[in-house]
Scaffold this motif. Structure first.
Motif, PDB file in Angstrom:
ATOM      1  N   GLU A 189     -12.860   3.973  -0.161  1.00 56.34           N
ATOM      2  CA  GLU A 189     -12.938   5.445  -0.874  1.00 56.34           C
ATOM      3  C   GLU A 189     -11.530   5.927  -1.339  1.00 56.34           C
ATOM      4  O   GLU A 189     -11.540   6.506  -2.515  1.00 56.34           O
ATOM      5  N   PHE A 190     -10.334   5.182  -0.720  1.00 59.45           N
ATOM      6  CA  PHE A 190      -9.092   5.506  -1.194  1.00 59.45           C
ATOM      7  C   PHE A 190      -8.885   4.988  -2.599  1.00 59.45           C
ATOM      8  O   PHE A 190      -8.393   5.436  -3.783  1.00 59.45           O
ATOM      9  N   MET A 191      -9.403   3.461  -2.733  1.00 57.58           N
ATOM     10  CA  MET A 191      -8.900   2.715  -3.835  1.00 57.58           C
ATOM     11  C   MET A 191      -9.731   3.193  -5.008  1.00 57.58           C
ATOM     12  O   MET A 191      -9.491   3.029  -6.090  1.00 57.58           O
ATOM     13  N   ASN A 192     -11.128   3.300  -4.766  1.00 61.22           N
ATOM     14  CA  ASN A 192     -12.144   3.620  -5.961  1.00 61.22           C
ATOM     15  C   ASN A 192     -12.408   5.096  -6.237  1.00 61.22           C
ATOM     16  O   ASN A 192     -12.794   5.113  -7.528  1.00 61.22           O
ATOM     17  N   GLY A 241       3.782   1.425 -10.145  1.00 59.62           N
ATOM     18  CA  GLY A 241       2.660   2.345 -10.221  1.00 59.62           C
ATOM     19  C   GLY A 241       1.627   2.202  -8.900  1.00 59.62           C
ATOM     20  O   GLY A 241       0.519   2.455  -9.184  1.00 59.62           O
ATOM     21  N   VAL A 242       2.363   1.634  -7.906  1.00 57.52           N
ATOM     22  CA  VAL A 242       1.645   1.630  -6.486  1.00 57.52           C
ATOM     23  C   VAL A 242       1.872   2.796  -5.827  1.00 57.52           C
ATOM     24  O   VAL A 242       3.296   3.209  -5.576  1.00 57.52           O
ATOM     25  N   ALA A 301      -4.947  -4.335   1.237  1.00 55.81           N
ATOM     26  CA  ALA A 301      -6.024  -4.495   0.183  1.00 55.81           C
ATOM     27  C   ALA A 301      -5.189  -4.024  -1.097  1.00 55.81           C
ATOM     28  O   ALA A 301      -5.876  -4.157  -2.222  1.00 55.81           O
ATOM     29  N   GLY A 302      -3.904  -3.547  -1.126  1.00 58.28           N
ATOM     30  CA  GLY A 302      -3.449  -3.216  -2.394  1.00 58.28           C
ATOM     31  C   GLY A 302      -3.463  -1.847  -2.553  1.00 58.28           C
ATOM     32  O   GLY A 302      -3.145  -1.541  -3.922  1.00 58.28           O
ATOM     33  N   GLY A 303      -3.934  -0.909  -1.721  1.00 63.85           N
ATOM     34  CA  GLY A 303      -4.419   0.415  -2.454  1.00 63.85           C
ATOM     35  C   GLY A 303      -2.999   1.333  -2.388  1.00 63.85           C
ATOM     36  O   GLY A 303      -3.068   2.146  -3.154  1.00 63.85           O
ATOM     37  N   TRP A 304      -2.006   1.024  -1.262  1.00 60.93           N
ATOM     38  CA  TRP A 304      -0.791   1.612  -1.550  1.00 60.93           C
ATOM     39  C   TRP A 304       0.355   0.702  -0.840  1.00 60.93           C
ATOM     40  O   TRP A 304      -0.059  -0.456  -0.194  1.00 60.93           O
ATOM     41  N   ARG A 305       1.455   1.068  -0.869  1.00 53.82           N
ATOM     42  CA  ARG A 305       2.467   0.275  -0.285  1.00 53.82           C
ATOM     43  C   ARG A 305       3.211   1.146   0.795  1.00 53.82           C
ATOM     44  O   ARG A 305       3.598   2.189   0.578  1.00 53.82           O
ATOM     45  N   ILE A 337      -5.686   1.907   9.491  1.00 47.00           N
ATOM     46  CA  ILE A 337      -6.191   2.367   8.406  1.00 47.00           C
ATOM     47  C   ILE A 337      -5.123   2.172   7.156  1.00 47.00           C
ATOM     48  O   ILE A 337      -5.009   1.400   6.117  1.00 47.00           O
ATOM     49  N   ALA A 338      -3.742   2.639   7.556  1.00 44.61           N
ATOM     50  CA  ALA A 338      -2.713   2.763   6.714  1.00 44.61           C
ATOM     51  C   ALA A 338      -2.402   1.357   6.531  1.00 44.61           C
ATOM     52  O   ALA A 338      -2.059   0.731   5.164  1.00 44.61           O
ATOM     53  N   LEU A 339      -2.171   0.403   7.293  1.00 45.53           N
ATOM     54  CA  LEU A 339      -2.232  -1.190   7.184  1.00 45.53           C
ATOM     55  C   LEU A 339      -3.010  -1.700   6.541  1.00 45.53           C
ATOM     56  O   LEU A 339      -2.817  -2.746   5.440  1.00 45.53           O
TER      57      LEU A 339
END
Length: 349
Positions: free
Chosen positions: A28-31, A122-123, A103-107, A96-98
């Protein structure tokens, strides 16, 4: 586009609810989604480069009381929450954060160098925050574990009481002096945050609690998502005396996008003009100076002006501030540099 580091959001709450409903919070976050305010595509579109992402334990659905014939309302404080179930929810949100990081969705960022590197690449630069500390025990053993997982900011209370202190109700109009301050455990928590290097957020605490933290902490005073009580007299907004103390400490106030904390009438109405946001920002800058103001959206945690709508519309506020006379150097400070200064100070960098 002016990149924004946001002082407060509740995206982990929305993603946790997605998980509980059987969905995939990482996808959901990434897409992207049409739900809520923040996901990776909308963040990129609106220049939302990162922010403090709250681990918050919900008390069911908070519903603001309807105003009476005078426009006044007082929403009762939520009941205190027990440690065990609160810890379980907090761990689920941290997980979820980890997973998002893997998954590369955020750092997940633990230093200002991490934040700057993520923004440069850009992350989405996520910093774990805990809003209300119901998941922490009085001995603070859990705090050490969450710190190891990346927690770098916390608010001792949300708008309910806990073992560390007392929160303020959602009410209009109401003075900020609504109850007692820190407990003995709360003073211990502040000292532990000073030792570890964790930002202490005063956004939901009573006025007495604010002054208790002020006399105990060695950090600049921070209210991550609060506005001006003199303009919108809700209990959660800050008095001039509090603003002066924040300035004197070298601290910061993050402008909250929540319409109830922006409108002169305190109502939950998204037809709130950006001019109300500029009015609060102007007051904060005049009282505090340009080095002590920032943004704290409350995305995914509050109703925000329809002219912003979600993270994709974040630059509409930046444009409104620019139109109001804020120079590029001012906007750079408001949008990210002031937060980075505060983080560096609290994190002993």
């Amino acid at each position: 586009m002016e990149l924004v580091f946001d002082g407060h959001n509740d995206v982990l709450l929305r993603l946790w609810r997605t998980m509980k409903a059987g969905g995939d919070p990482v996808a959901e976050f990434m897409n992207g989604t049409s739900e809520g305010h923040i996901d990776a595509p909308r963040a990129r579109k609106g220049g939302l480069a990162g922010g403090f992402c709250a681990i918050y334990i919900p008390s069911g659905e908070l519903i603001l009381k309807e105003p009476d014939e005078s426009g006044h309302y007082v929403t009762p404080l939520s009941d205190p929450l027990p440690l065990g179930p609160s810890l379980e929810v907090a761990l689920e949100k941290a997980a979820i954060a980890l997973r998002l990081e893997r998954a590369g969705g955020w750092r997940l960022c633990r230093s200002t160098a991490d934040v700057r590197a993520a923004m440069d690449e850009g992350v989405f630069a996520a910093v774990l925050h805990m809003e209300g500390c119901e998941a922490l025990d009085a001995d603070l053993d859990n705090l050490e574990v969450f710190y190891a997982a990346g927690l770098r900011s916390l608010g001792p209370v949300w708008s309910r009481h806990n073992i560390f202190g007392h929160g303020v109700p959602f009410a209009y109009p109401m003075d900020t002096d609504t109850g007692p301050g820190l407990t003995d455990a709360g003073f211990d928590l502040v000292r532990a945050c000073n030792r570890l290097g964790i930002v202490i957020d005063l956004a939901h605490i009573t006025e007495k609690g604010f002054w208790d933290v002020a006399k105990t902490t060695d950090q600049p005073l921070v209210a991550s998502h609060s506005n001006v009580h003199a303009l919108t007299p809700v209990a959660r907004n800050l008095t001039d005396r509090q603003l002066d103390a924040i300035k004197e400490s070298g601290g910061l106030v993050g402008l909250n996008y929540a319409v109830t904390m922006l409108r002169p009438d305190g109502r939950d109405n998204v037809e709130t003009p950006l001019s109300d946001m500029v009015r609060h920002m102007d007051y904060l800058v005049e009282r505090l100076g340009i080095d002590h103001v920032a943004l704290g959206s409350d995305f995914d945690g509050a109703s925000i002006p329809e002219e912003i709508s979600d993270a994709a519309g974040n630059q509409n506020l930046v444009a409104a501030l620019r139109d109001a006379g804020y120079a590029d150097a001012d906007l750079k400070k408001i949008c990210r540099e002031n937060w980075l200064r505060i983080m560096a100070s609290a994190w002993h960098e």
